[in-house]
Design an enzyme around this catalytic site. Structure first.
Site, PDB file in Angstrom:
ATOM      1  N   HIS A 155    -121.122  19.197  94.482  1.00 41.52           N
ATOM      2  CA  HIS A 155    -119.693  18.885  94.430  1.00 41.52           C
ATOM      3  C   HIS A 155    -119.315  18.612  92.977  1.00 41.52           C
ATOM      4  O   HIS A 155    -119.638  17.565  92.432  1.00 41.52           O
ATOM      5  CB  HIS A 155    -119.459  17.652  95.339  1.00 41.52           C
ATOM      6  CG  HIS A 155    -118.066  17.142  95.347  1.00 41.52           C
ATOM      7  ND1 HIS A 155    -117.738  15.898  95.856  1.00 41.52           N
ATOM      8  CD2 HIS A 155    -116.896  17.688  94.922  1.00 41.52           C
ATOM      9  CE1 HIS A 155    -116.426  15.708  95.756  1.00 41.52           C
ATOM     10  NE2 HIS A 155    -115.901  16.776  95.174  1.00 41.52           N
TER      11      HIS A 155
ATOM     12  N   MET B 259    -111.342  15.473 100.552  1.00 37.36           N
ATOM     13  CA  MET B 259    -111.699  14.145 100.026  1.00 37.36           C
ATOM     14  C   MET B 259    -110.970  13.076 100.837  1.00 37.36           C
ATOM     15  O   MET B 259    -109.749  13.109 100.962  1.00 37.36           O
ATOM     16  CB  MET B 259    -111.292  14.011  98.551  1.00 37.36           C
ATOM     17  CG  MET B 259    -112.173  14.746  97.558  1.00 37.36           C
ATOM     18  SD  MET B 259    -113.943  14.417  97.675  1.00 37.36           S
ATOM     19  CE  MET B 259    -114.021  12.635  97.463  1.00 37.36           C
TER      20      MET B 259
ATOM     21  N   MET C  79    -120.067  14.264  88.117  1.00 38.67           N
ATOM     22  CA  MET C  79    -118.846  13.652  87.547  1.00 38.67           C
ATOM     23  C   MET C  79    -118.934  13.665  86.024  1.00 38.67           C
ATOM     24  O   MET C  79    -119.975  13.340  85.458  1.00 38.67           O
ATOM     25  CB  MET C  79    -118.736  12.210  88.021  1.00 38.67           C
ATOM     26  CG  MET C  79    -118.734  12.072  89.532  1.00 38.67           C
ATOM     27  SD  MET C  79    -118.658  10.346  89.984  1.00 38.67           S
ATOM     28  CE  MET C  79    -118.553  10.491  91.763  1.00 38.67           C
TER      29      MET C  79
ATOM     30  N   SER D 165    -125.343  11.638 100.359  1.00 38.82           N
ATOM     31  CA  SER D 165    -124.932  11.757  98.958  1.00 38.82           C
ATOM     32  C   SER D 165    -125.808  10.832  98.133  1.00 38.82           C
ATOM     33  O   SER D 165    -125.740   9.608  98.281  1.00 38.82           O
ATOM     34  CB  SER D 165    -123.466  11.354  98.797  1.00 38.82           C
ATOM     35  OG  SER D 165    -123.223  11.085  97.428  1.00 38.82           O
TER      36      SER D 165
ATOM     37  N   MET E 259    -117.034  17.492  90.282  1.00 38.00           N
ATOM     38  CA  MET E 259    -115.812  16.736  89.961  1.00 38.00           C
ATOM     39  C   MET E 259    -115.694  16.754  88.450  1.00 38.00           C
ATOM     40  O   MET E 259    -115.872  15.737  87.768  1.00 38.00           O
ATOM     41  CB  MET E 259    -115.926  15.300  90.506  1.00 38.00           C
ATOM     42  CG  MET E 259    -115.741  15.231  92.015  1.00 38.00           C
ATOM     43  SD  MET E 259    -116.388  13.701  92.710  1.00 38.00           S
ATOM     44  CE  MET E 259    -118.107  14.148  92.886  1.00 38.00           C
TER      45      MET E 259
ATOM     46  N   ASP F  77    -123.219  14.823  93.705  1.00 39.59           N
ATOM     47  CA  ASP F  77    -121.916  14.548  93.093  1.00 39.59           C
ATOM     48  C   ASP F  77    -121.999  14.609  91.574  1.00 39.59           C
ATOM     49  O   ASP F  77    -122.635  13.765  90.953  1.00 39.59           O
ATOM     50  CB  ASP F  77    -121.440  13.148  93.522  1.00 39.59           C
ATOM     51  CG  ASP F  77    -120.994  13.129  94.963  1.00 39.59           C
ATOM     52  OD1 ASP F  77    -120.141  13.949  95.319  1.00 39.59           O
ATOM     53  OD2 ASP F  77    -121.522  12.302  95.734  1.00 39.59           O
TER      54      ASP F  77
ATOM     55  N   HIS G 206    -126.109  16.267  99.411  1.00 37.26           N
ATOM     56  CA  HIS G 206    -124.841  16.345  98.663  1.00 37.26           C
ATOM     57  C   HIS G 206    -125.032  15.757  97.262  1.00 37.26           C
ATOM     58  O   HIS G 206    -125.475  14.621  97.115  1.00 37.26           O
ATOM     59  CB  HIS G 206    -123.771  15.570  99.441  1.00 37.26           C
ATOM     60  CG  HIS G 206    -122.403  15.680  98.868  1.00 37.26           C
ATOM     61  ND1 HIS G 206    -121.577  16.760  99.105  1.00 37.26           N
ATOM     62  CD2 HIS G 206    -121.686  14.834  98.081  1.00 37.26           C
ATOM     63  CE1 HIS G 206    -120.411  16.570  98.490  1.00 37.26           C
ATOM     64  NE2 HIS G 206    -120.457  15.412  97.858  1.00 37.26           N
TER      65      HIS G 206
ATOM     66  N   ASP H  33    -115.574  13.864 102.837  1.00 35.40           N
ATOM     67  CA  ASP H  33    -116.359  13.130 101.842  1.00 35.40           C
ATOM     68  C   ASP H  33    -115.623  11.869 101.387  1.00 35.40           C
ATOM     69  O   ASP H  33    -114.515  11.946 100.863  1.00 35.40           O
ATOM     70  CB  ASP H  33    -116.600  14.073 100.649  1.00 35.40           C
ATOM     71  CG  ASP H  33    -117.496  13.473  99.576  1.00 35.40           C
ATOM     72  OD1 ASP H  33    -118.054  12.385  99.787  1.00 35.40           O
ATOM     73  OD2 ASP H  33    -117.638  14.126  98.522  1.00 35.40           O
TER      74      ASP H  33
HETATM   75  C1  DX5 Z   1    -116.943  10.308  95.716  1.00 40.35           C
HETATM   76  C2  DX5 Z   1    -118.059  11.277  96.026  1.00 40.35           C
HETATM   77  C3  DX5 Z   1    -118.722  11.012  97.318  1.00 40.35           C
HETATM   78  C4  DX5 Z   1    -119.426   9.667  97.392  1.00 40.35           C
HETATM   79  C5  DX5 Z   1    -119.358   9.197  98.808  1.00 40.35           C
HETATM   80  O1  DX5 Z   1    -116.275  10.713  94.570  1.00 40.35           O
HETATM   81  O2  DX5 Z   1    -117.589  12.610  96.053  1.00 40.35           O
HETATM   82  O3  DX5 Z   1    -119.610  12.058  97.688  1.00 40.35           O
HETATM   83  O4  DX5 Z   1    -120.751   9.709  96.981  1.00 40.35           O
HETATM   84  O5  DX5 Z   1    -119.850   7.909  98.876  1.00 40.35           O
HETATM   85  P1  DX5 Z   1    -119.547   6.941 100.109  1.00 40.35           P
HETATM   86  O6  DX5 Z   1    -120.091   7.609 101.332  1.00 40.35           O
HETATM   87  O7  DX5 Z   1    -120.279   5.695  99.732  1.00 40.35           O
HETATM   88  O8  DX5 Z   1    -118.056   6.769 100.167  1.00 40.35           O
HETATM   89 ZN    ZN Z   2    -118.927  14.248  96.917  1.00 35.24          ZN
END
Ligand code: DX5
Ligand code: ZN
Length: 220
Positions: free
Chosen positions: A68, A139, A39, A10, A70, A37, A35, A177
């Site tokens: 992903h 999650m 947000m 990620s 969010m 993310d 991956h 994740d």
């Molecule tokens: C959290 C994300 C994850 C995050 C994981 O909201 O969806 O993908 O990047 O990071 P680590 O592996 O550091 O927990």
């Molecule tokens: Zn993620």
């Protein structure tokens, strides 16, 4: 979709000033998927990056892009992420009022469809949609930030989801994740997960290539 056990770095935990370098290193180490993310500061209390950045990454990166979302109201942005080069698009069950419509649209656009569940969301909420999706993202932290502690009850959730998928004779991929490290990756694997997202465990301390290879070794 391929169901072998893989580690997905990620990039949230990577240094964005040297992003191309970080991605090159995980590619060299053997990563096949990345991956991403996304947000929005509404669905989760943090802002990361958008489809413009995904497009830039896609311009030099040959890995499968696992995106992903969010974000609230993901329907508005499905085409943008498709055009940016996302191969797998995962939406949160909690953010979709008409999940069936959203998943249908992702598939119509030609992407693989994933649904994600926050730690407090019941597995039953995806039972009806399960035959339509390629992947379920469990999650194992509350989404929004990298570097959080793995929530142990996620193991039991993965086991129950795995049993449900087998019972229905489906081939849905289970992705985990949040808080994945050398200890939790083994537990999640034994519980039946297929894809393991790792941010800090790959891009945090130490050498990126070594970190990735060490995690991957624990799966084989
Ligand atoms: C959290 C994300 C994850 C995050 C994981 O909201 O969806 O993908 O990047 O990071 P680590 O592996 O550091 O927990
Ligand atoms: Zn993620």
């Amino acid at each position: 979709m391929r169901k072998d056990k893989i580690v997905l770095p990620s990039i949230l935990a990577a240094n964005f000033a040297h992003l191309e370098d970080a991605i090159t290193q995980v590619t060299k180490a053997g990563a096949t998927m990345l991956h991403l993310d996304i947000m929005d500061g509404h669905f989760v209390p943090n802002i990361s990056f958008g489809s413009g950045t995904v497009k830039q990454i896609n311009s030099f990166c040959s890995l499968t892009l696992d995106t992903h979302l969010m974000i609230e109201d993901p329907d508005k942005y499905l085409e943008d992420f498709c055009n940016a080069g996302s191969d797998i698009l995962t939406v949160h069950v909690e953010a979709c009022r008409h999940l069936h419509r959203t998943v249908s649209k992702i598939k119509e656009l030609g992407m693989k469809a994933g649904v994600s569940l926050n730690p407090a969301t019941s597995l039953i909420s995806i039972e009806e949609i399960l035959p339509m999706v390629d992947l379920v993202l469990v999650m194992s932290v509350n989404p929004g930030f990298g570097g959080q502690k793995f929530i142990e009850s996620s193991i039991d959730r993965v086991e129950r989801l795995s049993a449900l998928i087998n019972e229905k004779k489906l081939h849905t991929v289970i992705e985990v994740d949040g808080g994945i490290d050398a200890t939790t990756i083994v537990k999640a694997k034994n519980a039946g997960a297929d894809y393991f997202v790792a941010g800090n465990a790959v891009f945090g301390n130490g050498k990126i290539e070594n970190n990735f290879k060490q995690l991957l070794q624990l799966l084989h």
